[in-house]
Design a protein around this motif. Sequence first.
Motif, PDB file in Angstrom:
ATOM      1  N   ILE A 119      -5.681   8.995  -0.455  1.00 16.16           N
ATOM      2  CA  ILE A 119      -5.514   7.704   0.221  1.00 16.16           C
ATOM      3  C   ILE A 119      -4.498   6.884  -0.544  1.00 16.16           C
ATOM      4  N   HIS A 150      -5.087  -2.062   4.367  1.00 20.28           N
ATOM      5  CA  HIS A 150      -4.482  -0.992   5.156  1.00 20.28           C
ATOM      6  C   HIS A 150      -4.110   0.166   4.245  1.00 20.28           C
ATOM      7  N   TYR A 151      -4.281   1.384   4.763  1.00 21.30           N
ATOM      8  CA  TYR A 151      -3.995   2.562   3.964  1.00 21.30           C
ATOM      9  C   TYR A 151      -3.522   3.696   4.855  1.00 21.30           C
ATOM     10  N   ILE A 152      -2.969   4.713   4.237  1.00 17.64           N
ATOM     11  CA  ILE A 152      -2.631   5.947   4.946  1.00 17.64           C
ATOM     12  C   ILE A 152      -3.176   7.110   4.130  1.00 17.64           C
ATOM     13  N   GLU A 153      -3.454   8.181   4.847  1.00 16.39           N
ATOM     14  CA  GLU A 153      -3.884   9.395   4.162  1.00 16.39           C
ATOM     15  C   GLU A 153      -2.657  10.263   3.969  1.00 16.39           C
ATOM     16  N   LEU A 154      -2.479  10.713   2.753  1.00 11.22           N
ATOM     17  CA  LEU A 154      -1.303  11.487   2.426  1.00 11.22           C
ATOM     18  C   LEU A 154      -1.678  12.614   1.474  1.00 11.22           C
ATOM     19  N   LEU A 208      -1.640   0.475   1.314  1.00  8.57           N
ATOM     20  CA  LEU A 208      -0.355  -0.138   1.645  1.00  8.57           C
ATOM     21  C   LEU A 208      -0.271  -1.576   1.177  1.00  8.57           C
TER      22      LEU A 208
END
Length: 153
Positions: free
Chosen positions: A76, A68-72, A79
């Motif tokens: 990338i 799982h990851y988020i773009e920030l 998590l």
Amino acid sequence: MALTVRDIMETNVPSVYPDDPIEQVVHTLRDHELPGVPVVNEGGRCVGIITESDLVMVGETEDLHLPHYIELFGGIVFLESTKKFEERLRKAIGAKAADVMTEDPITIEPDATVAEAGRVIARHKHNRLPVVEHGRLIGVVTRIDVLDALTAE
């Protein structure tokens, strides 16, 4: 006098080389009816071990999925650790023994006592331990070998 690993180990042990194809590893396991096989280099040093569980992807994370990851801020951020993903990916696409083996396996010296072997097997929850002398594979001791020796004493 207490029995040693040398007294109970199996000495005629099949092994594979790091560059052997996975098909050869599977044939070795099947032909010798083994749950695992040591991996040795050209000099006979034990550099790894391959067990059935190294060859089969099982469990709740059976599917190979990205962590799982988020773009920030245009990048990338994962998590969760990518280490397990990388390991599963390596094993999923592995073509050679080196791709799927567990490196630097837990080993035991031939002069260790049977009780010591039992403790190592229990502590690490292994069924078999490569027996090495000066780093070179000279045999394998199994949980059953240890149990038989301990009950015979």
